[in-house]
Design an enzyme around this catalytic site. Structure first.
Site, mmCIF file in Angstrom:
data_model
loop_
_atom_site.group_PDB
_atom_site.id
_atom_site.type_symbol
_atom_site.label_atom_id
_atom_site.label_comp_id
_atom_site.label_asym_id
_atom_site.label_seq_id
_atom_site.Cartn_x
_atom_site.Cartn_y
_atom_site.Cartn_z
ATOM 1 N N TYR A 1 -39.793 -8.085 -8.953
ATOM 2 C CA TYR A 1 -39.569 -8.815 -10.100
ATOM 3 C C TYR A 1 -38.621 -9.845 -10.220
ATOM 4 O O TYR A 1 -37.372 -9.340 -9.752
ATOM 5 C CB TYR A 1 -39.296 -7.612 -11.377
ATOM 6 C CG TYR A 1 -40.419 -7.051 -11.806
ATOM 7 C CD1 TYR A 1 -41.571 -7.480 -11.943
ATOM 8 C CD2 TYR A 1 -40.588 -5.482 -11.990
ATOM 9 C CE1 TYR A 1 -42.661 -6.838 -12.375
ATOM 10 C CE2 TYR A 1 -41.510 -4.877 -12.540
ATOM 11 C CZ TYR A 1 -42.548 -5.566 -12.837
ATOM 12 O OH TYR A 1 -43.841 -4.917 -13.148
ATOM 13 N N LYS B 1 -48.612 -10.420 -6.583
ATOM 14 C CA LYS B 1 -49.462 -9.531 -7.142
ATOM 15 C C LYS B 1 -49.650 -9.801 -8.655
ATOM 16 O O LYS B 1 -48.776 -10.122 -9.156
ATOM 17 C CB LYS B 1 -48.769 -8.186 -7.090
ATOM 18 C CG LYS B 1 -49.307 -7.044 -7.814
ATOM 19 C CD LYS B 1 -48.496 -5.837 -7.753
ATOM 20 C CE LYS B 1 -49.161 -4.533 -8.193
ATOM 21 N NZ LYS B 1 -49.070 -4.730 -9.799
ATOM 22 N N ASP C 1 -56.896 -4.903 -6.757
ATOM 23 C CA ASP C 1 -55.883 -3.874 -7.448
ATOM 24 C C ASP C 1 -56.514 -3.421 -8.938
ATOM 25 O O ASP C 1 -56.403 -4.432 -9.658
ATOM 26 C CB ASP C 1 -54.596 -4.493 -7.474
ATOM 27 C CG ASP C 1 -53.535 -3.514 -8.218
ATOM 28 O OD1 ASP C 1 -53.076 -2.393 -7.483
ATOM 29 O OD2 ASP C 1 -53.309 -3.943 -9.081
ATOM 30 N N SER D 1 -41.511 0.015 -6.475
ATOM 31 C CA SER D 1 -41.272 -0.947 -7.545
ATOM 32 C C SER D 1 -39.818 -1.124 -7.648
ATOM 33 O O SER D 1 -39.097 -0.578 -7.276
ATOM 34 C CB SER D 1 -41.585 -0.458 -8.914
ATOM 35 O OG SER D 1 -41.365 -0.992 -9.920
ATOM 36 N N HIS E 1 -52.469 -5.878 -13.772
ATOM 37 C CA HIS E 1 -51.452 -4.838 -14.032
ATOM 38 C C HIS E 1 -52.062 -3.788 -14.545
ATOM 39 O O HIS E 1 -51.372 -3.103 -15.522
ATOM 40 C CB HIS E 1 -50.564 -5.600 -14.857
ATOM 41 C CG HIS E 1 -48.932 -4.824 -14.441
ATOM 42 N ND1 HIS E 1 -48.022 -5.852 -13.752
ATOM 43 C CD2 HIS E 1 -48.384 -3.977 -14.775
ATOM 44 C CE1 HIS E 1 -46.972 -5.296 -13.705
ATOM 45 N NE2 HIS E 1 -47.081 -4.141 -14.348
ATOM 46 N N ARG F 1 -52.358 -3.723 -18.503
ATOM 47 C CA ARG F 1 -51.111 -3.392 -19.192
ATOM 48 C C ARG F 1 -50.392 -4.828 -19.799
ATOM 49 O O ARG F 1 -49.358 -4.661 -20.367
ATOM 50 C CB ARG F 1 -50.049 -2.701 -18.264
ATOM 51 C CG ARG F 1 -50.704 -1.296 -17.907
ATOM 52 C CD ARG F 1 -50.223 -0.660 -16.774
ATOM 53 N NE ARG F 1 -48.718 -0.163 -17.166
ATOM 54 C CZ ARG F 1 -48.167 1.103 -17.591
ATOM 55 N NH1 ARG F 1 -49.388 1.799 -17.849
ATOM 56 N NH2 ARG F 1 -47.191 1.628 -17.762
ATOM 57 N N THR G 1 -44.588 -9.884 -8.180
ATOM 58 C CA THR G 1 -45.446 -9.644 -9.281
ATOM 59 C C THR G 1 -45.216 -10.959 -10.161
ATOM 60 O O THR G 1 -44.387 -11.232 -10.631
ATOM 61 C CB THR G 1 -45.014 -8.312 -10.019
ATOM 62 O OG1 THR G 1 -45.554 -7.374 -9.074
ATOM 63 C CG2 THR G 1 -46.004 -8.310 -11.484
HETATM 64 C C1 LIG Z 1 -46.987 3.511 -15.063
HETATM 65 C C2 LIG Z 1 -47.177 2.554 -14.310
HETATM 66 C C3 LIG Z 1 -46.294 1.687 -14.008
HETATM 67 C C4 LIG Z 1 -46.389 0.339 -13.173
HETATM 68 N N1 LIG Z 1 -45.266 -0.063 -12.803
HETATM 69 C C5 LIG Z 1 -45.393 -1.520 -12.114
HETATM 70 C C6 LIG Z 1 -44.432 -1.992 -11.569
HETATM 71 O O1 LIG Z 1 -43.288 -1.453 -11.779
HETATM 72 N N2 LIG Z 1 -44.482 -3.281 -11.036
HETATM 73 C C7 LIG Z 1 -45.651 -3.679 -10.727
HETATM 74 O O2 LIG Z 1 -45.763 -4.879 -10.292
HETATM 75 N N3 LIG Z 1 -46.837 -3.014 -11.314
HETATM 76 C C8 LIG Z 1 -46.565 -1.931 -11.965
HETATM 77 N N4 LIG Z 1 -47.939 -1.175 -12.514
HETATM 78 C C9 LIG Z 1 -49.214 -1.651 -12.047
HETATM 79 C C10 LIG Z 1 -49.832 -1.268 -10.830
HETATM 80 O O3 LIG Z 1 -49.051 -1.792 -9.533
HETATM 81 C C11 LIG Z 1 -51.295 -1.602 -10.453
HETATM 82 O O4 LIG Z 1 -51.447 -2.823 -10.835
HETATM 83 C C12 LIG Z 1 -52.049 -0.863 -11.576
HETATM 84 O O5 LIG Z 1 -51.667 0.500 -11.841
HETATM 85 C C13 LIG Z 1 -53.408 -0.781 -11.232
HETATM 86 O O6 LIG Z 1 -54.520 -0.260 -12.197
HETATM 87 P P1 LIG Z 1 -54.820 1.214 -12.204
HETATM 88 O O7 LIG Z 1 -53.836 1.970 -12.543
HETATM 89 O O8 LIG Z 1 -56.197 1.159 -12.769
HETATM 90 O O9 LIG Z 1 -55.126 1.509 -10.768
HETATM 91 C C14 LIG Z 1 -47.685 -0.230 -13.016
HETATM 92 C C15 LIG Z 1 -48.847 0.677 -13.538
HETATM 93 C C16 LIG Z 1 -48.819 1.804 -14.199
HETATM 94 C C17 LIG Z 1 -49.952 2.506 -14.583
#
Ligand SMILES: Cc1cc2nc3c(=O)[nH]c(=O)nc-3n(C[C@H](O)[C@H](O)[C@H](O)COP(=O)(O)O)c2cc1C
Length: 392
Positions: free
Chosen positions: A134, A257, A312, A111, A281, A284, A160
């Site tokens: 980012y 992404k 994803d 990341s 994401h 989130r 992203t």
């Molecule tokens: C704790 C955490 C931190 C994450 N940080 C990033 C990040 O820095 N950049 C990003 O593009 N996605 C981030 N994501 C999203 C993940 O890349 C991914 O899209 C997501 O975890 C997929 O869902 P899943 O956890 O159900 O597999 C993060 C997800 C989590 C759970």
């Protein structure tokens, strides 16, 4: 119940071990999602509403689960999505995930908010590497990150596009989670209740956001919520023109992404992206967004012959991977499927999580009667309820 790594057999078990071992605010940062977490739950539930129809007597003693995506060959069809702040979850952070990913011959995503430098990761592992980018307001920082990832020989850059502002992660608001952790009274109590985590965090190398620290103090030295970081540091004017320029500046395999609509998938093709990650994401960001698996087929139908489509999010089981591949994804990726394991037990934890996933995929392919991933097809899927796209 007191848990140990040896008694963890699934992502759900790893989650409970992570919960046991992490201070509450950190566990909830990993485990939580936006608003009412409807999208987060749906991301996994969507797989449960789709049944597999196996074939038998097909001679499956040797199974090949490798896939090629964005010109890189992966020994297993799921890779580690880029996730922020990993040294907060376990003191080895990205180093642990990188080594485990290499052992299983899959890709490791680092990341922009990573806590180990791309240079170190580049030197450390030989397996395919994705740098997650980012787009910041600070253009000098953007240029520097792209140049560093290129220099460190990362194969893929993923921009992203679903985080133009911070998602409303209410668990983080309630716990007061920040990066780095702010020492509030509640935080101190939580650390005191998890002394092993606290000792490891405070006795290992100082926490930093390694790709950003020379440009911004927020996140490394100044405690901020991740949501505030997104909202203040990232450039909300980001456009398709900017995305095309990033692709051009990068010059290698380029992925968007967080694409969810067919129209955007088509635009990704137009700007010359090699792949899209169909993703929200991990629930989130925009709560109420459709789940990647619900949305996958229409995107594959529209652009699957022109661009690699990656599913994803939501994956907790080998069968979830098989369903996504059967619907037309080239590969899958996931965050929490390895993050709980990292938090629970570092590198041995991630290795166990990837090992269990690999075993499940192999067993499930045999039970489905397929010898390789290309034999998975839509006619092996049945959706239980009428889906919105079928009602229209
Ligand atoms: C704790 C955490 C931190 C994450 N940080 C990033 C990040 O820095 N950049 C990003 O593009 N996605 C981030 N994501 C999203 C993940 O890349 C991914 O899209 C997501 O975890 C997929 O869902 P899943 O956890 O159900 O597999 C993060 C997800 C989590 C759970």
């Amino acid at each position: 119940m007191f848990r140990r790594l040896k008694s963890c057999h699934s992502v759900a078990d790893m989650r409970l071990l992570a919960k046991q071992r992490l201070p509450g605010p950190i566990f909830h940062y990993i485990d939580g999602a936006a608003d009412d977490e409807v999208t987060y739950r749906r991301n996994t539930q969507a797989f449960d509403e789709c049944d597999l129809v196996p074939n038998v007597l097909t001679g499956v003693e040797n199974v090949d689960m490798s896939v090629t995506v964005m010109d890189v060959k992966l020994d297993m069809p799921i890779f580690c999505s880029p996730t922020a702040l990993q040294r907060l979850f376990h003191h080895d952070g990205e180093r642990a995930v990188a080594r485990a990913a290499e052992k299983f011959g899959t890709m490791f995503g680092v990341s922009s908010l990573g806590t180990v430098s791309v240079e170190e990761i580049g030197r450390m592992i030989q397996c395919p590497k994705m740098f997650q980018f980012y787009f910041h307001k600070d253009r000098a920082l953007n240029d520097a990150m792209i140049a560093r990832a290129k220099e460190a020989k990362f194969e893929v850059l993923a921009l992203t596009v679903d985080s133009i502002t911070g998602g409303n992660r209410e668990r983080d608001l309630r716990t007061g989670f920040t990066s780095p952790p702010r020492l509030t009274l509640a935080g101190l109590v939580s650390f005191a209740l998890h002394p092993r985590w606290a000792v490891n965090y405070y006795t290992h190398e100082k926490f930093e956001l390694s790709q950003l620290k020379d440009y911004v103090k927020e996140g490394s030295n100044i405690a901020v919520s991740i949501s505030d970081y997104f909202s203040t540091m990232l450039d909300q004017s980001l456009s398709w023109k900017d995305a095309e320029k990033v692709r051009h500046d990068w010059g290698g395999q380029f992925c968007l992404k967080g694409v969810m609509s067919v129209a955007d998938a088509q635009r990704a093709v137009d700007i010359g992206a090699s792949a899209i990650m169909v993703s929200n994401h991990g629930g989130r960001q925009l709560d109420g967004a459709r789940s990647p698996f619900d949305q996958l087929s229409e995107i594959v139908d529209a652009v699957g012959d022109k661009i690699d489509v990656i599913l994803d999010g939501g994956i907790r089981r080998g069968t979830h991977v098989l369903k996504a591949l059967a619907a037309g994804a080239k590969a899958c990726s996931g965050g929490r499927m390895y993050l709980y394991a990292l938090a629970a037990a570092g590198q041995p934890g991630v290795e166990r999580a990837l090992g269990k996933m690999r075993t499940e995929i192999e067993r499930d392919m045999k039970l489905m009667g397929v010898k390789n991933v290309s034999q998975l097809s839509r006619d092996m899927l049945r959706f239980r309820s009428t889906r919105i796209d079928e009602r229209n």
